[in-house]
Design a protein around this motif. Structure first.
Motif, PDB file in Angstrom:
ATOM      1  N   PHE A 132     -33.371  86.122 -31.140  1.00 55.35           N
ATOM      2  CA  PHE A 132     -34.678  85.001 -31.784  1.00 55.35           C
ATOM      3  C   PHE A 132     -34.020  83.572 -31.717  1.00 55.35           C
ATOM      4  CE2 PHE A 132     -35.883  88.937 -33.781  1.00 55.35           C
ATOM      5  CZ  PHE A 132     -37.194  89.020 -33.800  1.00 55.35           C
ATOM      6  N   CYS A 133     -34.885  82.705 -31.297  1.00 52.56           N
ATOM      7  CA  CYS A 133     -34.543  81.386 -31.312  1.00 52.56           C
ATOM      8  C   CYS A 133     -35.645  80.466 -31.190  1.00 52.56           C
ATOM      9  CB  CYS A 133     -33.750  81.142 -30.056  1.00 52.56           C
ATOM     10  SG  CYS A 133     -34.890  81.337 -28.535  1.00 52.56           S
ATOM     11  N   SER A 134     -35.762  79.276 -30.773  1.00 50.26           N
ATOM     12  CA  SER A 134     -37.028  78.507 -30.968  1.00 50.26           C
ATOM     13  C   SER A 134     -36.654  77.668 -29.688  1.00 50.26           C
ATOM     14  CB  SER A 134     -36.945  77.572 -32.273  1.00 50.26           C
ATOM     15  OG  SER A 134     -35.922  76.731 -32.297  1.00 50.26           O
ATOM     16  N   ILE A 135     -37.806  76.972 -29.067  1.00 55.88           N
ATOM     17  CA  ILE A 135     -37.795  75.725 -28.207  1.00 55.88           C
ATOM     18  C   ILE A 135     -38.790  74.700 -28.613  1.00 55.88           C
ATOM     19  CG2 ILE A 135     -39.413  77.346 -26.687  1.00 55.88           C
ATOM     20  CD1 ILE A 135     -38.139  76.010 -24.386  1.00 55.88           C
ATOM     21  N   ALA A 136     -38.606  73.488 -28.705  1.00 58.05           N
ATOM     22  CA  ALA A 136     -39.316  72.646 -29.199  1.00 58.05           C
ATOM     23  C   ALA A 136     -39.784  72.950 -30.505  1.00 58.05           C
ATOM     24  CB  ALA A 136     -40.409  72.076 -28.151  1.00 58.05           C
ATOM     25  N   SER A 137     -39.011  73.492 -31.442  1.00 57.41           N
ATOM     26  CA  SER A 137     -39.230  73.877 -32.761  1.00 57.41           C
ATOM     27  C   SER A 137     -40.303  75.073 -32.779  1.00 57.41           C
ATOM     28  CB  SER A 137     -39.565  72.595 -33.578  1.00 57.41           C
ATOM     29  OG  SER A 137     -38.742  71.688 -33.701  1.00 57.41           O
ATOM     30  N   VAL A 138     -40.826  75.417 -31.544  1.00 60.16           N
ATOM     31  CA  VAL A 138     -41.649  77.003 -31.729  1.00 60.16           C
ATOM     32  C   VAL A 138     -40.816  78.170 -31.672  1.00 60.16           C
ATOM     33  CG1 VAL A 138     -43.542  77.988 -30.570  1.00 60.16           C
ATOM     34  CG2 VAL A 138     -43.467  75.523 -30.482  1.00 60.16           C
ATOM     35  N   PRO A 139     -40.885  78.907 -32.570  1.00 62.43           N
ATOM     36  CA  PRO A 139     -40.207  80.302 -32.448  1.00 62.43           C
ATOM     37  C   PRO A 139     -40.337  81.035 -31.136  1.00 62.43           C
ATOM     38  CG  PRO A 139     -41.279  80.195 -34.580  1.00 62.43           C
ATOM     39  CD  PRO A 139     -41.892  78.919 -33.695  1.00 62.43           C
ATOM     40  N   ALA A 140     -38.928  81.578 -30.584  1.00 64.80           N
ATOM     41  CA  ALA A 140     -39.253  82.025 -29.220  1.00 64.80           C
ATOM     42  C   ALA A 140     -38.225  83.064 -29.251  1.00 64.80           C
ATOM     43  CB  ALA A 140     -38.659  80.931 -28.093  1.00 64.80           C
ATOM     44  N   ALA A 141     -38.499  83.819 -28.162  1.00 65.02           N
ATOM     45  CA  ALA A 141     -37.479  84.936 -27.561  1.00 65.02           C
ATOM     46  C   ALA A 141     -36.663  84.548 -26.651  1.00 65.02           C
ATOM     47  CB  ALA A 141     -38.220  86.253 -27.322  1.00 65.02           C
ATOM     48  N   LEU A 142     -35.396  84.490 -26.598  1.00 67.87           N
ATOM     49  CA  LEU A 142     -34.374  84.249 -25.603  1.00 67.87           C
ATOM     50  C   LEU A 142     -34.063  85.556 -25.093  1.00 67.87           C
ATOM     51  CD1 LEU A 142     -31.215  81.956 -25.795  1.00 67.87           C
ATOM     52  CD2 LEU A 142     -31.182  84.047 -24.628  1.00 67.87           C
ATOM     53  N   LEU A 143     -34.484  85.776 -23.908  1.00 67.23           N
ATOM     54  CA  LEU A 143     -34.256  87.111 -23.165  1.00 67.23           C
ATOM     55  C   LEU A 143     -33.125  86.733 -21.926  1.00 67.23           C
ATOM     56  CD1 LEU A 143     -37.731  88.271 -22.438  1.00 67.23           C
ATOM     57  CD2 LEU A 143     -36.317  88.608 -24.481  1.00 67.23           C
ATOM     58  N   ARG A 144     -32.269  87.860 -21.851  1.00 59.09           N
ATOM     59  CA  ARG A 144     -31.032  87.608 -20.867  1.00 59.09           C
ATOM     60  C   ARG A 144     -31.267  88.721 -19.747  1.00 59.09           C
ATOM     61  NH1 ARG A 144     -26.144  87.015 -24.124  1.00 59.09           N
ATOM     62  NH2 ARG A 144     -27.315  85.241 -24.660  1.00 59.09           N
ATOM     63  N   TYR A 145     -30.870  88.370 -18.510  1.00 59.15           N
ATOM     64  CA  TYR A 145     -31.136  89.250 -17.155  1.00 59.15           C
ATOM     65  C   TYR A 145     -29.692  88.888 -16.515  1.00 59.15           C
ATOM     66  CZ  TYR A 145     -36.182  89.806 -18.087  1.00 59.15           C
ATOM     67  OH  TYR A 145     -37.159  90.149 -18.504  1.00 59.15           O
ATOM     68  N   GLN A 146     -29.137  90.051 -16.047  1.00 53.02           N
ATOM     69  CA  GLN A 146     -27.989  89.723 -15.217  1.00 53.02           C
ATOM     70  C   GLN A 146     -28.194  90.543 -13.729  1.00 53.02           C
ATOM     71  OE1 GLN A 146     -24.365  91.295 -17.092  1.00 53.02           O
ATOM     72  NE2 GLN A 146     -23.093  91.060 -15.303  1.00 53.02           N
ATOM     73  N   ASP A 147     -27.826  89.686 -12.854  1.00 58.27           N
ATOM     74  CA  ASP A 147     -27.799  90.123 -11.404  1.00 58.27           C
ATOM     75  C   ASP A 147     -26.434  89.846 -10.589  1.00 58.27           C
ATOM     76  OD1 ASP A 147     -29.038  91.062  -8.840  1.00 58.27           O
ATOM     77  OD2 ASP A 147     -29.412  88.823  -8.323  1.00 58.27           O
ATOM     78  N   GLY A 148     -25.580  90.896 -10.531  1.00 54.56           N
ATOM     79  CA  GLY A 148     -24.411  90.924 -10.182  1.00 54.56           C
ATOM     80  C   GLY A 148     -23.492  90.116 -11.164  1.00 54.56           C
ATOM     81  N   GLU A 149     -22.817  88.717 -10.890  1.00 58.43           N
ATOM     82  CA  GLU A 149     -22.117  88.352 -12.003  1.00 58.43           C
ATOM     83  C   GLU A 149     -22.771  87.061 -12.273  1.00 58.43           C
ATOM     84  OE1 GLU A 149     -18.620  86.975 -10.171  1.00 58.43           O
ATOM     85  OE2 GLU A 149     -17.527  88.834 -10.414  1.00 58.43           O
ATOM     86  N   ARG A 150     -24.269  86.905 -11.917  1.00 58.64           N
ATOM     87  CA  ARG A 150     -25.030  85.648 -12.353  1.00 58.64           C
ATOM     88  C   ARG A 150     -25.831  86.146 -13.598  1.00 58.64           C
ATOM     89  NH1 ARG A 150     -26.167  81.229  -9.214  1.00 58.64           N
ATOM     90  NH2 ARG A 150     -28.074  80.147  -9.871  1.00 58.64           N
ATOM     91  N   LEU A 151     -25.966  85.134 -14.522  1.00 60.88           N
ATOM     92  CA  LEU A 151     -26.976  85.594 -15.969  1.00 60.88           C
ATOM     93  C   LEU A 151     -28.049  84.598 -15.534  1.00 60.88           C
ATOM     94  CD1 LEU A 151     -24.341  85.660 -18.654  1.00 60.88           C
ATOM     95  CD2 LEU A 151     -25.443  87.683 -17.722  1.00 60.88           C
ATOM     96  N   TYR A 152     -29.376  84.968 -16.111  1.00 61.69           N
ATOM     97  CA  TYR A 152     -30.424  84.365 -16.135  1.00 61.69           C
ATOM     98  C   TYR A 152     -30.524  84.520 -17.616  1.00 61.69           C
ATOM     99  CZ  TYR A 152     -30.677  84.659 -11.023  1.00 61.69           C
ATOM    100  OH  TYR A 152     -30.500  84.426  -9.637  1.00 61.69           O
ATOM    101  N   THR A 153     -31.482  83.417 -18.189  1.00 65.37           N
ATOM    102  CA  THR A 153     -31.765  83.279 -19.366  1.00 65.37           C
ATOM    103  C   THR A 153     -33.184  82.844 -19.429  1.00 65.37           C
ATOM    104  OG1 THR A 153     -29.707  82.523 -20.403  1.00 65.37           O
ATOM    105  CG2 THR A 153     -31.646  81.869 -21.809  1.00 65.37           C
ATOM    106  N   VAL A 154     -33.864  83.523 -20.090  1.00 69.16           N
ATOM    107  CA  VAL A 154     -35.589  83.332 -20.149  1.00 69.16           C
ATOM    108  C   VAL A 154     -35.940  83.250 -21.298  1.00 69.16           C
ATOM    109  CG1 VAL A 154     -37.943  84.467 -19.285  1.00 69.16           C
ATOM    110  CG2 VAL A 154     -35.565  84.815 -17.942  1.00 69.16           C
TER     111      VAL A 154
END
Length: 207
Positions: A132-154
């Motif tokens: 759980f997080c926020s973006i521009a003060s709007v409640p949000a979900a921070l999702l994480r993906y992994q491709d090999g050694e690379r991480l993606y944050t959505v």
């Protein structure tokens, strides 16, 4: 084995809100006092309270975001910096699961249906979970993906045209607004009423 953890700490949520610099000093003081007095896992009702606090804190700055091209551009940079900073911190996840449907259930209190980032934004790799997080003060979900050694944050949040001004409109065929912050590439757009912000680079995952 998939492990789903809903033990969201109030302190984590307060920190996410406080980092936006959107609340008045007296509001921040009250939230920090609550955080210092509570180290116990939050239940769903407390998460809903936290989401409401984030929304109320944003009311004071709603008029600032997005009323001119210059402000819209500044707001994209502001959001990109926030996304990149959280991407680089790679904080522990509140919900650990490789099942998007289970994540949708866990984040249902945010009031929108999580989109499949692999389908919408071509985010590669396996889904690890979210927080759980926020973006521009709007409640949000921070999702994480992994491709090999690379991480993606959505990031995903209910799209607010004022607070999220400058985000590209995918439904109108606009290309994503891309910014490079400290070695992190951030793409920000919205579709189907949901804000999407994808960050990549600068962080390596664990195989």
């Amino acid at each position: 084995m998939t492990n789903l953890r809903n033990n969201i700490k109030l302190r984590d949520g307060v920190r996410a809100i406080a980092e936006q610099d959107a609340l008045r000093p007296d509001e921040l003081a009250r939230l920090k006092k609550l955080a210092s007095a509570s180290d116990t896992p939050a239940d769903p009702s407390r998460r809903r309270w936290l989401a409401a606090a984030a929304g109320l804190g944003a009311v004071g700055i709603a008029g600032y975001f997005g009323f001119s091209p210059g402000l819209r551009s500044d707001n994209v940079v502001r959001m990109a910096e926030e996304v990149a900073g959280n991407h680089l911190r790679a904080s522990p996840l509140d919900v650990v699961t490789g099942d998007l449907e289970r994540a949708r259930d866990a984040f249902a209190s945010l009031g929108f249906h999580l989109l499949d980032a692999a389908e919408v934004e071509n985010v590669p790799g396996r889904f690890l979970g979210g927080r759980f997080c926020s973006i521009a003060s709007v409640p949000a979900a921070l999702l994480r993906y992994q491709d090999g050694e690379r991480l993606y944050t959505v990031y995903q949040a209910r799209y607010d045209p004022n607070r999220h001004s400058g985000a590209a409109d995918m439904d109108a065929g606009e290309p994503g607004a891309v910014r490079h912050i400290g070695g992190v590439e951030v793409c920000i757009c919205h579709t189907q009423g949901v804000l999407l912000a994808v960050a990549s680079g600068g962080v390596r995952g664990h195989a």
